[in-house]
Design a protein around this motif. Sequence first.
Motif, PDB file in Angstrom:
ATOM      1  N   PRO A  30      30.041  29.695  30.365  1.00  0.00           N
ATOM      2  CA  PRO A  30      31.015  30.360  29.997  1.00  0.00           C
ATOM      3  C   PRO A  30      31.402  31.312  31.000  1.00  0.00           C
ATOM      4  CG  PRO A  30      28.543  31.366  29.675  1.00  0.00           C
ATOM      5  CD  PRO A  30      28.544  29.831  29.929  1.00  0.00           C
ATOM      6  N   GLY A  31      32.874  31.569  30.830  1.00  0.00           N
ATOM      7  CA  GLY A  31      33.564  32.272  32.057  1.00  0.00           C
ATOM      8  C   GLY A  31      33.436  33.740  31.826  1.00  0.00           C
ATOM      9  N   LEU A  32      34.507  34.302  32.135  1.00  0.00           N
ATOM     10  CA  LEU A  32      34.606  36.047  31.770  1.00  0.00           C
ATOM     11  C   LEU A  32      35.006  36.135  30.194  1.00  0.00           C
ATOM     12  CD1 LEU A  32      36.859  36.715  34.974  1.00  0.00           C
ATOM     13  CD2 LEU A  32      34.175  37.147  34.668  1.00  0.00           C
ATOM     14  N   THR A  33      34.262  37.125  29.872  1.00  0.00           N
ATOM     15  CA  THR A  33      34.653  37.674  28.521  1.00  0.00           C
ATOM     16  C   THR A  33      35.959  38.410  28.360  1.00  0.00           C
ATOM     17  OG1 THR A  33      33.340  39.675  28.575  1.00  0.00           O
ATOM     18  CG2 THR A  33      32.081  37.554  27.825  1.00  0.00           C
ATOM     19  N   ASP A  34      36.673  38.609  27.423  1.00  0.00           N
ATOM     20  CA  ASP A  34      37.555  39.591  27.273  1.00  0.00           C
ATOM     21  C   ASP A  34      37.170  41.070  27.768  1.00  0.00           C
ATOM     22  OD1 ASP A  34      39.119  37.683  26.219  1.00  0.00           O
ATOM     23  OD2 ASP A  34      39.052  38.293  24.249  1.00  0.00           O
ATOM     24  N   ALA A  35      36.137  41.376  27.624  1.00  0.00           N
ATOM     25  CA  ALA A  35      35.593  42.764  28.063  1.00  0.00           C
ATOM     26  C   ALA A  35      35.494  42.574  29.698  1.00  0.00           C
ATOM     27  CB  ALA A  35      34.290  43.089  27.439  1.00  0.00           C
ATOM     28  N   ASP A  36      35.143  41.591  30.175  1.00  0.00           N
ATOM     29  CA  ASP A  36      34.908  41.461  31.775  1.00  0.00           C
ATOM     30  C   ASP A  36      36.392  41.673  32.140  1.00  0.00           C
ATOM     31  OD1 ASP A  36      32.224  41.209  31.706  1.00  0.00           O
ATOM     32  OD2 ASP A  36      32.423  38.961  31.650  1.00  0.00           O
ATOM     33  N   LYS A  37      37.247  40.707  31.612  1.00  0.00           N
ATOM     34  CA  LYS A  37      38.759  40.760  32.246  1.00  0.00           C
ATOM     35  C   LYS A  37      39.492  42.252  32.028  1.00  0.00           C
ATOM     36  CE  LYS A  37      39.328  36.068  30.731  1.00  0.00           C
ATOM     37  NZ  LYS A  37      39.915  35.107  29.984  1.00  0.00           N
ATOM     38  N   GLN A  38      38.855  42.947  30.834  1.00  0.00           N
ATOM     39  CA  GLN A  38      39.506  44.270  30.837  1.00  0.00           C
ATOM     40  C   GLN A  38      38.861  45.201  31.833  1.00  0.00           C
ATOM     41  OE1 GLN A  38      38.524  44.992  26.800  1.00  0.00           O
ATOM     42  NE2 GLN A  38      40.289  44.411  25.985  1.00  0.00           N
ATOM     43  N   GLN A  39      37.699  45.299  32.134  1.00  0.00           N
ATOM     44  CA  GLN A  39      37.053  45.888  33.217  1.00  0.00           C
ATOM     45  C   GLN A  39      37.440  45.455  34.561  1.00  0.00           C
ATOM     46  OE1 GLN A  39      34.918  48.727  33.205  1.00  0.00           O
ATOM     47  NE2 GLN A  39      35.054  48.662  30.956  1.00  0.00           N
ATOM     48  N   ILE A  40      37.688  44.165  34.921  1.00  0.00           N
ATOM     49  CA  ILE A  40      38.316  43.915  36.309  1.00  0.00           C
ATOM     50  C   ILE A  40      39.741  44.541  36.324  1.00  0.00           C
ATOM     51  CG2 ILE A  40      39.092  41.831  37.365  1.00  0.00           C
ATOM     52  CD1 ILE A  40      36.505  40.479  36.420  1.00  0.00           C
ATOM     53  N   SER A  41      40.342  44.466  35.338  1.00  0.00           N
ATOM     54  CA  SER A  41      41.751  44.965  35.184  1.00  0.00           C
ATOM     55  C   SER A  41      41.817  46.633  35.517  1.00  0.00           C
ATOM     56  CB  SER A  41      42.527  44.809  33.986  1.00  0.00           C
ATOM     57  OG  SER A  41      43.576  45.416  34.165  1.00  0.00           O
ATOM     58  N   ALA A  42      40.949  47.336  34.746  1.00  0.00           N
ATOM     59  CA  ALA A  42      40.488  48.541  35.154  1.00  0.00           C
ATOM     60  C   ALA A  42      40.099  48.999  36.640  1.00  0.00           C
ATOM     61  CB  ALA A  42      39.398  49.294  34.187  1.00  0.00           C
ATOM     62  N   HIS A  43      39.222  47.891  37.012  1.00  0.00           N
ATOM     63  CA  HIS A  43      38.954  48.037  38.615  1.00  0.00           C
ATOM     64  C   HIS A  43      40.237  48.038  39.430  1.00  0.00           C
ATOM     65  CE1 HIS A  43      37.242  46.961  42.632  1.00  0.00           C
ATOM     66  NE2 HIS A  43      38.089  46.069  42.627  1.00  0.00           N
ATOM     67  N   ARG A  44      40.965  46.910  39.187  1.00  0.00           N
ATOM     68  CA  ARG A  44      42.237  47.006  39.985  1.00  0.00           C
ATOM     69  C   ARG A  44      43.150  48.109  39.730  1.00  0.00           C
ATOM     70  NH1 ARG A  44      44.553  43.522  37.061  1.00  0.00           N
ATOM     71  NH2 ARG A  44      43.109  41.673  37.413  1.00  0.00           N
ATOM     72  N   GLU A  45      43.320  48.802  38.498  1.00  0.00           N
ATOM     73  CA  GLU A  45      43.936  49.845  38.579  1.00  0.00           C
ATOM     74  C   GLU A  45      43.447  51.094  38.895  1.00  0.00           C
ATOM     75  OE1 GLU A  45      44.575  50.224  34.089  1.00  0.00           O
ATOM     76  OE2 GLU A  45      45.602  48.140  34.014  1.00  0.00           O
ATOM     77  N   ALA A  46      42.317  51.229  39.193  1.00  0.00           N
ATOM     78  CA  ALA A  46      41.600  52.316  39.888  1.00  0.00           C
ATOM     79  C   ALA A  46      41.690  52.189  41.430  1.00  0.00           C
ATOM     80  CB  ALA A  46      40.074  52.423  39.431  1.00  0.00           C
ATOM     81  N   LEU A  47      41.615  51.104  41.983  1.00  0.00           N
ATOM     82  CA  LEU A  47      41.869  50.801  43.305  1.00  0.00           C
ATOM     83  C   LEU A  47      43.117  51.040  43.798  1.00  0.00           C
ATOM     84  CD1 LEU A  47      39.976  48.249  45.301  1.00  0.00           C
ATOM     85  CD2 LEU A  47      42.422  48.447  45.673  1.00  0.00           C
ATOM     86  N   VAL A  48      44.264  50.471  43.037  1.00  0.00           N
ATOM     87  CA  VAL A  48      45.548  50.763  43.164  1.00  0.00           C
ATOM     88  C   VAL A  48      46.071  52.303  43.383  1.00  0.00           C
ATOM     89  CG1 VAL A  48      47.859  50.335  42.430  1.00  0.00           C
ATOM     90  CG2 VAL A  48      46.357  48.589  42.528  1.00  0.00           C
ATOM     91  N   LYS A  49      45.338  53.134  42.329  1.00  0.00           N
ATOM     92  CA  LYS A  49      45.669  54.187  42.105  1.00  0.00           C
ATOM     93  C   LYS A  49      45.006  55.066  43.242  1.00  0.00           C
ATOM     94  CE  LYS A  49      44.878  58.429  39.177  1.00  0.00           C
ATOM     95  NZ  LYS A  49      43.660  59.268  38.559  1.00  0.00           N
ATOM     96  N   ALA A  50      43.863  55.051  43.734  1.00  0.00           N
ATOM     97  CA  ALA A  50      43.217  55.484  45.049  1.00  0.00           C
ATOM     98  C   ALA A  50      44.058  55.256  46.287  1.00  0.00           C
ATOM     99  CB  ALA A  50      41.686  54.867  45.080  1.00  0.00           C
TER     100      ALA A  50
END
Length: 181
Positions: A30-50
């Motif tokens: 199994p690869g990344l779940t949809d929830a994992d992909k959403q959390q990784i996207s949230a990580h990216r957004e938080a990093l960019v915002k910082a």
Amino acid sequence: MKSTRWFVAVMSVVMALYLPSCQQAPQNPPGLTDADKQQISAHREALVKAVREGNASAFAAQFTEDAIYLQEEGEMVRGRVAIEKNFQSWAGGQSVDYSVEPVEVSGLDGLAYEVGTFTIKWTPPGTTEKVTITGKHIWILRKQADGSWKDTADISNLNQPPPWTQQHESAPSGSKKKKVD
């Protein structure tokens, strides 16, 4: 003899039809779940915002405690505290025009990677000219107990030599190449 041939023929057909169903199909992990992909996207957004806000503590919070940051034109930085200090040295608390474009995101068993591109537009400390830098990155992310994802290893490379090496005598802190004899 005729019945033996008939029996062999029938058994051959049965075996030809039955044997493939006995083989276990290869298991695709199994690869990344949809929830994992959403959390990784949230990580990216938080990093960019910082980065955009010049917020060193928020930037460092996107890394694991033992993270390794392999920066462009600089030394390896180990640990969240050192990453925060390094960010502060080059961003200087100022806002930075920063964007990230993911190219590929994949993962398995609590580890993921993102390959992407970035653009930074800012005025380096000690200079008065705004510069634009483009490059690419690979982030290795580790899933946290709360389901969030954080950088555990980060490497960035510039698409061109940094402008300050061509235009300015002193590069921002942490960005000078170490001389190797």
